[in-house]
Design an enzyme around this catalytic site. Structure first.
Site, mmCIF file in Angstrom:
data_model
loop_
_atom_site.group_PDB
_atom_site.id
_atom_site.type_symbol
_atom_site.label_atom_id
_atom_site.label_comp_id
_atom_site.label_asym_id
_atom_site.label_seq_id
_atom_site.Cartn_x
_atom_site.Cartn_y
_atom_site.Cartn_z
ATOM 1 N N ASP A 1 0.922 9.362 10.640
ATOM 2 C CA ASP A 1 1.455 10.370 9.725
ATOM 3 C C ASP A 1 0.397 11.019 8.842
ATOM 4 O O ASP A 1 0.629 12.090 8.288
ATOM 5 C CB ASP A 1 2.519 9.732 8.821
ATOM 6 C CG ASP A 1 3.824 9.534 9.551
ATOM 7 O OD1 ASP A 1 4.222 10.446 10.272
ATOM 8 O OD2 ASP A 1 4.431 8.466 9.405
ATOM 9 N N HIS B 1 0.219 -0.160 8.775
ATOM 10 C CA HIS B 1 1.066 -0.166 9.963
ATOM 11 C C HIS B 1 1.467 -1.590 10.285
ATOM 12 O O HIS B 1 0.659 -2.503 10.130
ATOM 13 C CB HIS B 1 0.341 0.468 11.163
ATOM 14 C CG HIS B 1 1.278 0.899 12.221
ATOM 15 N ND1 HIS B 1 1.756 0.039 13.176
ATOM 16 C CD2 HIS B 1 1.853 2.106 12.460
ATOM 17 C CE1 HIS B 1 2.587 0.699 13.963
ATOM 18 N NE2 HIS B 1 2.668 1.958 13.557
HETATM 19 N N1 ACO Z 1 -0.158 1.559 0.411
HETATM 20 C C1 ACO Z 1 -0.415 0.517 -0.385
HETATM 21 N N2 ACO Z 1 -0.211 -0.747 -0.021
HETATM 22 C C2 ACO Z 1 0.263 -0.962 1.209
HETATM 23 C C3 ACO Z 1 0.540 0.082 2.098
HETATM 24 C C4 ACO Z 1 0.306 1.381 1.653
HETATM 25 N N3 ACO Z 1 0.535 2.425 2.428
HETATM 26 N N4 ACO Z 1 0.981 -0.431 3.245
HETATM 27 C C5 ACO Z 1 0.995 -1.750 3.103
HETATM 28 N N5 ACO Z 1 0.565 -2.059 1.872
HETATM 29 C C6 ACO Z 1 0.407 -3.392 1.309
HETATM 30 C C7 ACO Z 1 1.696 -3.906 0.690
HETATM 31 O O1 ACO Z 1 1.840 -3.529 -0.647
HETATM 32 C C8 ACO Z 1 1.500 -5.379 0.843
HETATM 33 O O2 ACO Z 1 0.541 -5.803 -0.105
HETATM 34 P P1 ACO Z 1 0.703 -7.184 -0.879
HETATM 35 O O3 ACO Z 1 0.683 -8.223 0.204
HETATM 36 O O4 ACO Z 1 -0.473 -7.181 -1.784
HETATM 37 O O5 ACO Z 1 2.030 -7.083 -1.553
HETATM 38 C C9 ACO Z 1 0.836 -5.488 2.213
HETATM 39 O O6 ACO Z 1 0.116 -4.284 2.383
HETATM 40 C C10 ACO Z 1 1.817 -5.678 3.361
HETATM 41 O O7 ACO Z 1 2.831 -4.696 3.260
HETATM 42 P P2 ACO Z 1 4.196 -4.763 4.051
HETATM 43 O O8 ACO Z 1 5.139 -3.764 3.486
HETATM 44 O O9 ACO Z 1 4.665 -6.171 4.157
HETATM 45 O O10 ACO Z 1 3.715 -4.333 5.482
HETATM 46 P P3 ACO Z 1 4.650 -3.801 6.607
HETATM 47 O O11 ACO Z 1 4.066 -4.190 7.880
HETATM 48 O O12 ACO Z 1 6.061 -4.167 6.371
HETATM 49 O O13 ACO Z 1 4.537 -2.229 6.329
HETATM 50 C C11 ACO Z 1 4.515 0.054 6.507
HETATM 51 C C12 ACO Z 1 4.265 -1.260 7.232
HETATM 52 C C13 ACO Z 1 5.991 0.135 6.110
HETATM 53 C C14 ACO Z 1 4.191 1.208 7.450
HETATM 54 C C15 ACO Z 1 3.626 0.139 5.240
HETATM 55 O O14 ACO Z 1 2.267 0.058 5.605
HETATM 56 C C16 ACO Z 1 3.905 1.366 4.394
HETATM 57 O O15 ACO Z 1 4.833 1.344 3.574
HETATM 58 N N6 ACO Z 1 3.109 2.464 4.589
HETATM 59 C C17 ACO Z 1 3.320 3.672 3.864
HETATM 60 C C18 ACO Z 1 4.422 4.501 4.531
HETATM 61 C C19 ACO Z 1 3.948 5.058 5.857
HETATM 62 O O16 ACO Z 1 2.863 5.586 5.989
HETATM 63 N N7 ACO Z 1 4.844 4.977 6.858
HETATM 64 C C20 ACO Z 1 4.566 5.500 8.202
HETATM 65 C C21 ACO Z 1 4.296 4.369 9.146
HETATM 66 S S1 ACO Z 1 3.927 4.947 10.763
HETATM 67 C C22 ACO Z 1 5.376 5.508 11.345
HETATM 68 O O17 ACO Z 1 6.433 5.028 11.026
HETATM 69 C C23 ACO Z 1 5.382 6.609 12.239
#
Ligand code: ACO
Length: 376
Positions: free
Chosen positions: A308, A257
């Site tokens: 989610d 998140h």
């Molecule tokens: N699975 C694996 N790795 C992840 C995940 C995940 N679900 N979420 C974050 N990471 C990792 C990224 O790969 C990255 O790793 P790195 O630094 O080694 O490359 C690091 O964590 C940071 O990721 P970002 O994308 O920069 O984090 P951001 O804050 O932009 O992402 C997000 C937030 C988009 C929700 C992300 O966690 C994600 O894609 N989750 C999966 C999709 C999801 O569940 N979305 C629902 C969110 S809640 C909602 O909208 C209601």
């Protein structure tokens, strides 16, 4: 300075909700989400988010009456739903229908507080009807008329399934709606506020928000969570699945998140709801797979589940088809979007950020001979 994804950028003020991402707390209008999930229903929560306080008994009855009076889709809306191509997914259908709904509201372009309040109730009433009617049409069933004298959660289950829902299921759906109703300046709410800040109308803002919600990094994640659980198929395969996905740089849906650095408080509540529903409906396997995925994802990557993750198994246990999951989120979040549109309209300044230019500079133009004349 450029902040990728506007992370930690404060783009507006709000009195609607507050998130403490370090502690894992969420408050709607100053009330903790744990108390709201325990004691408030969806209609009361909507009133709180729109008007800033819980309704008195009289106000509550009046608003429920107003929302109920709005029920019943115009026949032109039904015609639109019947005419949609088979390729239209539930979120695309909802986005199209909400845009069209504006054409049947004579007050669509009136941004006064009174007209906006009316539209917010109108949208809250019609969202579940559109989702359910579209689902039934797409699956060869006739859309149903709403039940008299019952709350929105019960009516929604009835409109979808056509049988009177069990009290436990109504309570679970109601809690899911309360938990998803509002969450600060998330991507879809930001879209709604940007649209509203141009003094565009509430329907346009909500249509923009719907288009933003449907992506897999936002509201689309719950559907992908369920697809992942089905693919894993058995708790004993969960560890290998997660490790393999992470090794291939794939995201585990329902984890991570932007704001929460600890567990999402909504996920904690939904875990309990999911467990109870999965036990009661013979779906415990999916709950157990979820728990194993949670354990391994935390151990491997330090990531916690978001809202989610457990909403997927809860909705599945309620007998809701996976492809509808994101629309269920929308049925709830429309309340938050409309509250933000009202807040934006009440004290508006155009939202218009800048971008950092990284393209070519001062290039020399070489005309293509004769191309101008071709148009004369
Ligand atoms: N699975 C694996 N790795 C992840 C995940 C995940 N679900 N979420 C974050 N990471 C990792 C990224 O790969 C990255 O790793 P790195 O630094 O080694 O490359 C690091 O964590 C940071 O990721 P970002 O994308 O920069 O984090 P951001 O804050 O932009 O992402 C997000 C937030 C988009 C929700 C992300 O966690 C994600 O894609 N989750 C999966 C999709 C999801 O569940 N979305 C629902 C969110 S809640 C909602 O909208 C209601």
């Amino acid at each position: 300075m450029n902040k990728a994804g506007l992370e930690d950028v404060v783009a507006s003020q709000t009195a609607i909700s507050y998130i403490d991402g370090q502690k894992g707390d969420l408050f709607y209008r100053g009330y903790h989400i744990n108390d709201l999930a325990e004691h408030a229903n969806f209609e009361q929560t909507a009133y709180l988010l729109w008007f800033g306080d819980f309704p008195t008994e009289e106000q509550y009855r009046r608003v429920c009456g107003l929302v109920h009076d709005q029920l019943g889709l115009p026949k032109e809306m039904m015609a639109i739903l019947f005419d949609l191509p088979d390729t239209a997914g539930p979120m695309q259908a909802l986005r199209t229908a909400i845009s069209a709904l504006a054409l049947h509201d004579p007050e669509a372009n009136d941004n006064s507080p009174e007209a906006n309040q009316q539209k917010a109730m109108h949208l809250m009433a019609h969202f579940p009807e559109i989702v359910a009617a579209n689902y039934r049409i797409a699956t060869g069933q006739w859309p149903l008329q709403p039940m008299e004298r019952c709350g929105l959660a019960a009516n929604f289950l009835w409109l979808l399934k056509g049988c009177e829902p069990e009290p436990l299921h109504v309570e679970a759906m109601d809690k899911c709606l309360v938990l998803h109703a509002e969450h600060g300046l998330n991507a879809s709410t930001f879209s709604a506020r940007v649209a509203a800040s141009t003094l565009s109308d509430m329907y346009s803002a909500v249509t923009a928000a719907l288009g933003t919600l449907l992506g897999p990094l936002h509201g689309g994640a719950n559907q992908h969570v369920m697809e992942m659980l089905v693919e894993v198929g058995d708790p004993k395969h969960a560890e290998a699945y997660v490790k393999n996905a992470l090794a291939n740089k794939q995201r585990i849906m329902g984890f991570g998140h932007r704001v929460y650095k600890v567990e999402d408080p909504r996920a904690i509540i939904l875990r309990e709801i999911s467990k109870e529903l999965c036990e009661q409906t013979g779906n415990i396997k999916y709950y157990e797979i979820s728990e194993k995925i949670r354990e391994v994802t935390y151990a491997e990557k330090g990531l916690y589940p978001n809202v989610d993750f457990y909403s997927a198994t809860a909705l599945h246990a309620l007998g809701i088809k996976t492809e509808l999951f994101t629309t269920i989120f929308a049925v709830s979040r429309v309340v938050g979007w409309t509250a933000h549109v009202m807040e934006q309209h009440a004290d508006n300044r155009l939202i218009r950020p800048r971008s950092e230019y990284i393209g070519h500079k001062n290039r020399t133009f070489t005309p293509i001979p004769g191309c101008r004349q071709a148009y004369h």
